[in-house]
Enzyme design. Structure first.
Site, PDB file in Angstrom:
ATOM      1  CB  SER A 107      -0.961   6.511  -2.535  1.00 25.60           C
ATOM      2  OG  SER A 107      -1.063   7.919  -2.487  1.00 25.60           O
TER       3      SER A 107
ATOM      4  CD  GLU B 271       5.726   7.811   0.904  1.00 27.91           C
ATOM      5  OE1 GLU B 271       5.180   7.944  -0.200  1.00 27.91           O
ATOM      6  OE2 GLU B 271       5.563   6.799   1.621  1.00 27.91           O
TER       7      GLU B 271
ATOM      8  CG  HIS C  42       3.864   8.502  -3.255  1.00 35.25           C
ATOM      9  ND1 HIS C  42       3.499   8.132  -1.987  1.00 35.25           N
ATOM     10  CD2 HIS C  42       2.713   8.587  -3.967  1.00 35.25           C
ATOM     11  CE1 HIS C  42       2.185   7.990  -1.933  1.00 35.25           C
ATOM     12  NE2 HIS C  42       1.685   8.250  -3.123  1.00 35.25           N
TER      13      HIS C  42
END
Length: 542
Positions: A227, A359, A456
């Site tokens: 990320s 995600e 995610h």
């Protein structure tokens, strides 16, 4: 006679004390005065040994004043105890959580202090002359939040042990402390826009100077992050000051940014901050003493003010909205990401990148989507794709043949991470140089009725060989453990050789824009080429 007896007793006690602190491989945890002591260029540090892994926490690698570039910390003369995690960078306080998500992520918020430039090390041997691959972890949270201890998956012991690698994780300055551009107010602050990333470079310099004593090879360093940490990896690949400090790079779900913030805009944030605080330009030094909470709140108002003006001016935003991040300042970052001169800096760095299938999926924000019927899902999609909805549905089924649940047609990440990853992979591969390897994590978590899917951060437990520490996210079952072994070994092999292939995977070809070769990490691990080309084309047209 009494003196002899007394002396003998003292010797016995001394021997007992020595043996009680001696290292035994069978002891789960060993800590003590002379245990796990390593010399650094600032002084000696003492860690501990857990399950045979030498562990060090909270070692300082830099110090700084607010908005100033990092400098070397002061040296110490005594052996520094380094057995507890150091402070994390201040950020917005966490006052409430969404229970089902917090259950899965299981955060550790740590304690905050602006003097947060510390790192952690895990190794299988110290002072032994061995040259183990070094893996330096850059945490997520964008450039505003997060820390090296935020998630249980970040613990480096299991990855170090499995691959006989040295794992390092770092904390550094974030948000207004790490990326406030005050260069409008004189040379004193000319480097302020990127001091958070300068911290990361300083940490890599520490690794170069010291990691050999921790059993690592300073000439075989891999930076990896997820990320915001993945975006930090990319940033370092464009930083001339970081060249030579790392030799391989992995970006996990971090290709959502395609450019750095231009300095003409970052300067406006610094100028707006002074206005919000009612300060004149000649009072800029007073920012050094304003409490963080007040500074942080004022910076949010400043960003909102500049963003509103940028919208009126028709300017695009980096990563979808104006926020903290690295700045194209002509110094620390002299080039934009598409500039050939910028790409040339890391041309010879083997690169691996990827993302997860889901995600930030819609059903997490709107739980009702999880129970949609096919008709409800189609109606939902028509609001976005209109007359292209049927083509979209067919493209989903082509890209992901196992799609059966109505919400699965909606929850695929097509907004930022996957499209950004493809653009990034094409850019790096087409430029030439070292190979690029691409992956997509599609494994679906069974926990909480499958609500997490391939969310995610889910791949982190697999990468770090930490499924047992991340059972709330994955369930910790047999399928997860099998995939954990395959993924962690791929990351280890890449760190060791620059190629993630191993006998537990099918052949993994280097990526090119022509082949689109992508390794799917799922219960069935396979390579597919341009699997979602049509899907991305339909999505990008809307």
């Amino acid at each position: 006679m009494k003196k002899i007896i007394l002396l003998g007793g003292l010797l016995a006690v001394s021997t007992l004390a020595t043996s009680s602190f001696s290292y035994s491989q069978t002891d789960p945890l060993v800590a003590g005065k002379n245990i796990a002591v390593v010399s650094t260029d600032l002084g000696k540090v003492r860690g501990y040994i857990h399950n045979g892994t030498f562990t060090y926490k909270g070692i300082p690698y830099a110090q700084s004043e607010r908005f100033m570039p990092p400098i070397r910390p002061k040296a110490w003369t005594d052996v520094r105890s380094s057995t507890a995690y150091g402070p994390v960078c201040p950020t917005d306080p966490t006052t409430t959580v969404f229970d089902p998500l917090e259950f899965a992520f299981n955060h550790n918020w740590g304690y905050t202090n602006e003097n947060c430039q510390t790192l952690n090390v895990w190794s299988q041997g110290i002072n032994d002359g061995k040259k183990r691959p070094v893996m330096v972890w850059l945490h997520g949270g964008g450039f505003s939040a997060g820390s090296a201890i935020e998630l249980p998956s970040y613990e480096g012991e299991n990855l170090s042990k499995k691959g006989d690698v040295v794992v390092v994780s770092i904390n550094h300055r974030l948000n207004v402390l790490g990326f406030l551009d005050l260069s409008s107010f004189g040379d004193k602050y000319k480097k302020s826009a990127n001091v958070g990333m300068m911290d990361a470079v300083m940490a890599l310099e520490w690794v170069k100077n010291n990691i050999a004593n921790f059993g690592g090879d300073p000439n075989n360093v891999t930076i990896f992050g997820q990320s915001g940490g993945g975006a930090k990896v990319t940033t370092l690949m464009y930083a001339p000051s970081a060249k030579g400090l790392f030799h391989k790079a992995i970006n996990q779900s971090g290709s959502y940014r395609q450019s750095f913030l231009e300095q003409e805009d970052s300067k406006k944030i610094g100028e707006a901050l002074l206005e919000v605080l009612g300060l004149k330009p000649n009072q800029v030094d007073s920012l050094q003493k304003i409490p963080y909470e007040k500074l942080n709140e004022a910076s949010k108002k400043a960003i909102a003010k500049v963003q509103d003006q940028m919208k009126k001016d028709g300017k695009a935003f980096v990563g979808g909205g104006l926020g903290w991040g690295p700045v194209h300042d002509g110094d620390f970052l002299p080039y934009q990401q598409v500039d050939p001169a910028g790409l040339a800096i890391s041309k010879d760095i083997p690169f691996m990148l990827g993302c997860t299938k889901n995600e930030f999926m819609a059903s997490l924000l709107n739980p009702a989507i999880r129970d949609f019927s096919k008709e409800q899902a189609v109606d939902f999609l028509k609001k976005r794709y209109a007359d292209k909805t049927d083509a979209y549905l067919k493209a989903v089924e082509k890209a992901y043949p196992n799609t059966t649940k109505p919400s699965d047609y909606i929850d695929i990440d097509l907004a930022a991470f996957r499209p950004g990853m493809v653009k990034h992979a094409n850019l790096k591969a087409d430029f030439g140089g070292a190979p690029v390897y691409a992956y997509l994590f599609t494994w679906q978590s069974p926990v909480n009725d499958g609500m997490y899917k391939a969310v995610h951060c889910i791949e982190l437990g697999f990468v770090f060989n930490n499924i047992d520490r991340c059972q709330e996210m994955t369930g910790g079952g047999k399928e997860a453990k099998i995939l954990e072994d395959k993924m962690s070994q791929a990351w280890i092999n890449f760190a060791r050789t620059g190629n993630p292939a191993h006998k537990g995977l099918p052949a993994w070809p280097a990526y090119s824009s022509q082949n689109g070769a992508t390794m799917f990490f799922d219960n069935k691990v396979e390579v597919r080429n341009h699997h979602d080309k049509e899907l991305l084309e339909i999505s990008s047209s809307k």
